[in-house]
Scaffold this active site. Sequence first.
Site, PDB file in Angstrom:
ATOM      1  N   ASP A 172      24.109 -22.630  29.978  1.00  0.00           N
ATOM      2  CA  ASP A 172      24.773 -21.525  29.063  1.00  0.00           C
ATOM      3  C   ASP A 172      25.064 -22.255  27.709  1.00  0.00           C
ATOM      4  OD1 ASP A 172      27.111 -23.296  30.823  1.00  0.00           O
ATOM      5  OD2 ASP A 172      27.627 -22.842  28.589  1.00  0.00           O
TER       6      ASP A 172
ATOM      7  N   ASP B 162      27.684 -22.068  26.098  1.00  0.00           N
ATOM      8  CA  ASP B 162      29.389 -22.234  25.928  1.00  0.00           C
ATOM      9  C   ASP B 162      29.714 -21.221  25.192  1.00  0.00           C
ATOM     10  OD1 ASP B 162      31.578 -23.902  26.309  1.00  0.00           O
ATOM     11  OD2 ASP B 162      31.749 -24.468  24.289  1.00  0.00           O
TER      12      ASP B 162
HETATM   13  N1  LIG Z   1      30.060 -24.581  28.829  1.00  0.00           N
HETATM   14  C1  LIG Z   1      30.328 -25.538  29.662  1.00  0.00           C
HETATM   15  N2  LIG Z   1      31.441 -26.391  29.210  1.00  0.00           N
HETATM   16  C2  LIG Z   1      31.765 -27.386  30.074  1.00  0.00           C
HETATM   17  N3  LIG Z   1      31.245 -27.816  31.197  1.00  0.00           N
HETATM   18  C3  LIG Z   1      29.958 -27.040  31.577  1.00  0.00           C
HETATM   19  N4  LIG Z   1      29.121 -27.075  32.499  1.00  0.00           N
HETATM   20  C4  LIG Z   1      28.345 -26.296  32.301  1.00  0.00           C
HETATM   21  N5  LIG Z   1      28.378 -25.196  31.377  1.00  0.00           N
HETATM   22  C5  LIG Z   1      29.671 -25.966  30.427  1.00  0.00           C
END
Ligand SMILES: Nc1ncnc2[nH]cnc12
Length: 294
Positions: free
Chosen positions: A212, A214
């Site tokens: 992703d 974030d």
């Molecule tokens: N955006 C994110 N922040 C922290 N851990 C994650 N693991 C997968 N995506 C994450």
Amino acid sequence: MSKAREPVIGIIGGSGLYQMDGLKDVTWKKVSSPFGEPSDELCLGTLDGTRVVFLPRHGRGHRLLPSDINFRANIDALKRCGVTDLLSLSAVGGLREELPPGTFVVVDQFIDRTFAREKSFFGTGLVAHVSMANPVCSRLGDAVMSACEALKVSAHRGGTYLAIEGPHFSSLAESRLYRTWGCDVIGMTNMPEAKLAREAELCYATVAMVTDFDCWHPEHDAVSMDQIVSVLLRNVDKARGLVKHLVPMMGKHEGPCRQGCQRALDHALVTATDARDPALVEKLSTVAGRVLYS
Ligand SMILES: Nc1ncnc2[nH]cnc12
Ligand SMILES: CSC[C@H]1O[C@H](OP(=O)(O)O)[C@H](O)[C@@H]1O
């Protein structure tokens, strides 16, 4: 002269990766550690004749929060099973436009922002300071990159992994701040794992698999688990292929790495021999036996 030892490949499977297929002679084994309970039993097997030890970081069924993982017990137990080289497979958020979901990043640096975890095997009665200047084993990292190239998996060499305590994802202000710090990916588990692997003199590398963006990216929704899971499953399939290709390559590594990961404790112990706590010395027999009893 250091004795050449047969490589034994440890794999720590992160979110979505709770077992390894394709291994032969598989047994799940409960391994006791003086540091407590590892995340699960360890899965011992071979791949193309190379010994592999697999451990699901959050336990089978994903029972453990990042803060509840006993990282010390995990690393100690892996070393008790003979592991010399440790590969971590981890889901992460991408903090850069050029690291979209689906990209694998073989990170070379970490920033540790976790605060509620045991971070060292050492303590009162036996103090040690190891270098974390170059926390990732470059020989292992090279092997991962070669395997990604051979499999045409989109992989990026180098990058900084920011470890947060979690379990919450970051706020927008935090996500923006971490980008200004030069961080490339964000996760909740690779610290203190990498520190402990260094203390235990294991070669360590991580494949950070982006799921992703974030929450910083203006054109993407804030991170949510349903969105992560669909990417995660595709990443995990690629990771399994990667391991199958990588392990036989690593099995051919001869002798210790040139970087010296396997001699990290050579100049690290500070406590005078007669001031050492015998109980702690005993507890450290696997992690630091090479330097404690030589
Ligand atoms: N955006 C994110 N922040 C922290 N851990 C994650 N693991 C997968 N995506 C994450
Ligand atoms: C399932 S998303 C959040 C979760 O996934 C990562 O863990 P791992 O490194 O074990 O794959 C991340 O750090 C969080 O713990």
